[in-house]
Design a protein around this motif. Structure first.
Motif, PDB file in Angstrom:
ATOM      1  N   ILE A  11       3.007  50.158 -23.489  1.00 20.91           N
ATOM      2  CA  ILE A  11       4.448  50.349 -23.240  1.00 20.91           C
ATOM      3  C   ILE A  11       4.708  51.790 -22.811  1.00 20.91           C
ATOM      4  O   ILE A  11       5.423  52.052 -21.849  1.00 20.91           O
ATOM      5  CB  ILE A  11       5.265  50.013 -24.515  1.00 20.91           C
ATOM      6  N   ILE A 105      10.993  51.946 -29.232  1.00 14.22           N
ATOM      7  CA  ILE A 105       9.801  51.087 -29.254  1.00 14.22           C
ATOM      8  C   ILE A 105       9.620  50.646 -30.700  1.00 14.22           C
ATOM      9  O   ILE A 105       9.124  51.397 -31.541  1.00 14.22           O
ATOM     10  CB  ILE A 105       8.553  51.860 -28.763  1.00 14.22           C
ATOM     11  N   VAL A 170      12.236  47.364 -27.152  1.00 12.04           N
ATOM     12  CA  VAL A 170      11.073  46.499 -27.014  1.00 12.04           C
ATOM     13  C   VAL A 170      10.330  46.532 -28.345  1.00 12.04           C
ATOM     14  O   VAL A 170      10.342  47.535 -29.057  1.00 12.04           O
ATOM     15  CB  VAL A 170      10.174  46.969 -25.840  1.00 12.04           C
ATOM     16  N   SER A 172       6.681  46.104 -30.377  1.00  6.74           N
ATOM     17  CA  SER A 172       5.262  46.236 -30.062  1.00  6.74           C
ATOM     18  C   SER A 172       4.420  45.208 -30.821  1.00  6.74           C
ATOM     19  O   SER A 172       3.205  45.323 -30.862  1.00  6.74           O
ATOM     20  CB  SER A 172       4.793  47.645 -30.393  1.00  6.74           C
TER      21      SER A 172
END
Lengths: 320, 55
Positions: A11, A105, A170, A172
């Motif tokens: 990412i 993240i 997002v 992980s």
């Protein structure tokens, strides 16, 4: 959780390559066993430095402030456990950082380990520690031990009910199962069951080794005031020495500044060089915020904190 | 919450008082101050949050 790091790196590489973020704030390996340090990664070549393991006990929301946001349209990305993400939300709710400047993240977290608890099992200095999933292999010159991570979890992680970030851009990894606790605050209840004199003695004993280094404050993402009340000299709110009244005043006020804002991330305790469990102060406030206002900090971008708004339903039986 | 934390730390709740008094309520102010003074006087000298300047 250990598979997360590959996803985190992928990412970050993407984000830095397409210029969406100026830097990624994450964890890098430390210089001694069982340590990590915060790192700001600005180039794809440095992404390899990122780690995520059971020793990422600091709170990375602390490294995002309105003073270090990129001036251009770029964002700042943060590798965030449940608590880090909640503190980022707190930053946003308190108008420190705009939501659109931060790329979260999210990391589903199964807890960080208490390094002191591990060190206690050894007579000599730990020279190496490796993590394989949920087990740690810790080595010193005299002995080697294989320890299950769940046996040495930090106290705040044992009682964590928000392991997954509530707000993220997002994730992980797949979300981990949240804990449901019958008694979320047994430590606070235990102190509350003592009589007043014993409680006072408990806190006096707790803070007696405090060296006033302010590591707890510096590690805390909530403490972003340009001048802290303890550093102010005009007026001087609190004495600067080792007087026990000054120490108690510092801890009481530091904690109260976190009322309705603390996510119990444990960074204060992690940072304390004297091993003082300063969470004994903040946990009481977290319990009250939950009991009196049904509030847990950093869960929602749209709800105002309880000490920030007035509601006719606010408890007011203390006003006489 | 501040009162609760102080109480949690072992400070006597009677030493802390919250009141809502308008600037027009002079008599209420006097009554409240009297009441608090009497309460605290009855409790005696505190050693908590008090610096010992004799040292």
């Amino acid at each position: 959780m250990d598979t997360c790091i590959e996803k985190i790196k992928a990412i970050c590489t993407d984000l830095l390559a397409n210029g969406e973020v100026e830097k990624v704030i994450g964890f890098a390996g430390g210089s001694i066993p069982m340590a990590t340090r915060p790192i700001a990664v600005t180039s794809e070549a440095d992404v390899e430095k990122l780690v995520f393991n059971a020793f990422c006990g600091l709170n990375l929301a602390n490294y995002v402030s309105k003073n270090n946001l990129p001036k251009n349209g770029a964002k700042i990305a943060v590798v965030a456990k449940g608590c880090d993400a909640r503190n980022l939300v707190t930053h946003m709710v308190e108008n420190q950082v705009p939501r659109e400047k931060v790329f979260i993240i999210g990391v589903p977290c199964t807890g960080m380990v208490d390094k002191r608890m591990i060190a206690q099992r050894f007579e000599d200095e730990i020279t190496q520690c490796t993590q394989d999933g949920d087990t740690l292999t810790v080595t010193s010159a005299l002995q080697q031990e294989v320890i299950a991570k769940k046996d040495v979890l930090r106290h705040n992680c044992q009682y964590c009910t928000h392991r997954n970030p509530p707000v993220y851009d997002v994730m992980s990894g797949d979300p981990v199962e949240e804990q449901i606790l019958d008694q979320p605050f047994p430590d606070v209840d235990h102190i509350a069951s003592m009589d007043p004199e014993t409680r006072w003695d408990h806190f006096a004993e707790l803070t007696k080794n405090c060296i006033r280094c302010y590591a707890c404050r510096n590690a805390c993402p909530l403490c972003y005031c340009p001048t802290c009340f303890v550093d102010e000299s005009s007026p001087q709110w609190v004495g600067k020495g080792q007087d026990k009244t000054d120490i108690t005043t510092f801890h009481f006020l530091r904690a109260f500044h976190c009322a309705g804002r603390c996510t119990d991330c444990g960074a204060c305790v992690e940072a304390c060089p004297m091993g003082i469990n300063v969470r004994d102060f903040t946990r009481k406030l977290n319990k009250d915020a939950l009991d009196l206002f049904g509030w847990e900090a950093g869960m929602d971008l749209d709800r105002r904190p309880p000490l920030d708004v007035y509601s006719p339903d606010d408890p007011d039986d203390f006003i006489k | 919450m501040m009162g609760n934390l102080l109480e949690h730390m072992g400070v006597d709740r009677d030493r802390l008082h919250f009141s809502w008094i308008s600037s027009a309520e002079a008599t209420k102010f006097v009554d409240v101050v009297k009441e608090i003074s009497d309460k605290v006087r009855a409790l005696g000298t505190t050693k908590k949050f008090a610096k010992d300047y004799t040292k």
